[in-house]
Design a protein around this motif. Structure first.
Motif, short mmCIF file in Angstrom:
data_model
loop_
_atom_site.label_atom_id
_atom_site.label_comp_id
_atom_site.label_asym_id
_atom_site.label_seq_id
_atom_site.Cartn_x
_atom_site.Cartn_y
_atom_site.Cartn_z
N HIS A 159 -2.29 8.03 3.31
CA HIS A 159 -2.42 9.39 2.76
C HIS A 159 -1.03 10.00 2.74
O HIS A 159 -0.46 10.30 3.79
N VAL A 203 -9.30 -2.60 6.07
CA VAL A 203 -8.79 -1.57 5.15
C VAL A 203 -7.52 -0.95 5.70
O VAL A 203 -7.50 -0.41 6.81
N SER A 204 -6.46 -1.02 4.92
CA SER A 204 -5.20 -0.35 5.23
C SER A 204 -5.01 0.77 4.22
O SER A 204 -4.96 0.52 3.01
N GLY A 205 -4.94 2.00 4.70
CA GLY A 205 -4.85 3.15 3.80
C GLY A 205 -3.64 4.00 4.10
O GLY A 205 -3.13 4.03 5.22
N SER A 235 -12.34 -2.04 -5.06
CA SER A 235 -11.34 -1.09 -5.56
C SER A 235 -10.05 -1.85 -5.83
O SER A 235 -9.03 -1.65 -5.16
N TYR A 279 -4.06 9.32 -1.94
CA TYR A 279 -4.53 8.33 -0.95
C TYR A 279 -4.65 6.99 -1.65
O TYR A 279 -5.29 6.88 -2.71
N THR A 280 -4.03 5.98 -1.09
CA THR A 280 -4.16 4.62 -1.60
C THR A 280 -4.66 3.73 -0.47
O THR A 280 -4.43 4.02 0.71
N TRP A 281 -5.33 2.64 -0.85
CA TRP A 281 -5.81 1.72 0.17
C TRP A 281 -5.81 0.30 -0.38
O TRP A 281 -5.76 0.08 -1.60
N ARG A 315 -4.07 4.75 7.75
CA ARG A 315 -5.40 4.33 8.17
C ARG A 315 -5.29 2.82 8.41
O ARG A 315 -5.22 2.04 7.46
N VAL A 358 0.84 -1.20 0.00
CA VAL A 358 0.00 0.00 0.00
C VAL A 358 0.87 1.25 0.00
O VAL A 358 0.58 2.23 -0.70
N LEU A 402 -12.11 -4.52 -0.56
CA LEU A 402 -11.40 -3.72 -1.56
C LEU A 402 -10.82 -4.56 -2.68
O LEU A 402 -10.57 -4.03 -3.77
#
Length: 380
Positions: free
Chosen positions: A327, A323-325, A248, A314-316, A342, A91, A244
């Motif tokens: 910024h 969810v691992s995000g 996504s 921002y990627t996740w 995140r 990520v 995700l």
């Protein structure tokens, strides 16, 4: 649990309006981190309120990111959730790659996906293994099978990366190096061992004794899960249809069919069954990756100093616990101006305050065993 303190318990406690307050912890780091759980009990030993207290394991990773260049940042990205080390690497690498417009080679994308699914298997098996033991903690045949599956996956992850816990296999632009010769055969054999382990784990989870101990306790409603931002297996066990890898997709996930493992009960049994279901799905996805691996390079030639252009992104991604995000904000230098994480455990651990009230103290091991968190992922 390393210690217990009972406050306000005495012959006149009920008449004085004083409840029983039990502090569980700080737990030993071998239990995935040190945190306290403050419980208030009524006279029948039902939990009336619960407050998770964290801060014993503060790592300051986000501030450490700001004084390291983008290559060094990946080393720290391993560590806040040590059971999702490879997923965390990816990520962070994707954030830099998106800002710089890098086109990662296809083989690296497929290997990243494969290693992420192996990492998911490793994490889920580690959480499931203690649940196969007897009530007094004795090892069973299912425990031995689960440990064999864990060790098999651990071995192929170590063979691919050279790291046993902190893999450090990703690089900005791909992977550090290709997997060694013969590795795909070893990975295929490890998946067969996991199949055997899963069958043994499933037999324990389906037993009447296990169902009786886990069904209907520690219920997290879909509304509470949504309000608290609970993701991963814990959220999907409460009916949140969100993954995700499907919703996504990055890396090679657009080429794979991911069907979220869902339940609606939101209790301890549903969470365990979601974990076992995800093990089965990760085995299937890993096998698809092994049969679809293209040839070619696994990284890009980079300049001596990688600099992200000024801006933010921002990627996740779907880590084992949710969810691992990332910024990432950049001022055009070789170090991030700000890199905010995140992490799934940060949100998920709050749910203990919502799902524990009404739970008998005797059911705490079953409920807490079903609700996986990594405290380094909270105290980041």
């Amino acid at each position: 649990m390393s210690r217990q303190e009972i406050v306000g318990v005495g012959a006149g406690a009920a008449h004085l309006g004083v409840d029983r307050v039990v502090d569980l912890g700080p737990l030993h780091p071998s239990a995935h981190g040190a945190y306290r759980l403050r419980l208030t009990l009524d006279e029948s030993h039902l939990i009336t309120s619960a407050e998770p207290l964290v801060g014993h394991l503060h790592r300051g990773a986000e501030k450490l990111f700001e004084v390291r260049d983008y290559r060094q940042v990946l080393t720290l990205a391993n560590r806040h959730d040590w059971l999702a080390a490879f997923c965390n690497e990816v990520v962070v690498a994707q954030a830099v790659e998106r800002m710089t417009g890098m086109d990662v080679p296809a083989r690296a994308l497929w290997l990243r996906t494969l290693l992420c699914e192996l990492n998911r298997l490793l994490a889920h098996l580690i959480f499931l293994t203690p649940l196969t033991r007897t009530a007094d903690g004795a090892t069973t045949a299912a425990t031995a099978a689960a440990q064999a599956g864990t060790q098999a996956v651990q071995a192929v992850m170590e063979e691919a990366s050279g790291g046993r816990i902190h893999f450090m296999a990703s690089r900005i632009g791909g992977l550090r190096e290709d997997v060694p010769a013969g590795w795909t055969g070893h990975a295929t054999a490890a998946l067969s061992i996991v199949d055997t382990a899963l069958a043994a784990i499933q037999s324990t989870v389906d037993s009447s004794e296990f169902v009786q101990a886990h069904q209907g306790v520690g219920v997290l409603s879909a509304a509470d899960a949504m309000a608290l931002g609970v993701t991963g297996p814990a959220g999907r066990a409460s009916g949140l249809d969100f993954d995700l890898r499907r919703d996504s997709p990055t890396s090679a996930y657009p080429e794979l069919e991911v069907t979220p493992v869902l339940a609606t009960e939101g209790d301890a049994l549903a969470r365990v069954r979601c974990l076992t279901g995800e093990v089965a799905q990760s085995v299937r996805l890993a096998r698809q990756c092994l049969t679809s691996l293209p040839s070619g390079p696994v990284n890009l030639r980079l300049p001596k100093a990688v600099k992200a252009p000024e801006g933010s992104v921002y990627t996740w991604g779907e880590a084992p616990l949710g969810v691992s995000g990332v910024h990432l904000s950049s001022r055009g230098e070789k170090t991030p101006w700000r890199l905010k994480l995140r992490t799934p455990s940060f949100n998920n651990i709050q749910a203990l305050a919502a799902l524990l009230p009404g739970t008998p103290v005797a059911a705490l091991p079953a409920v807490l065993g079903s609700f996986a968190v990594i405290v380094g992922d909270v105290d980041k």
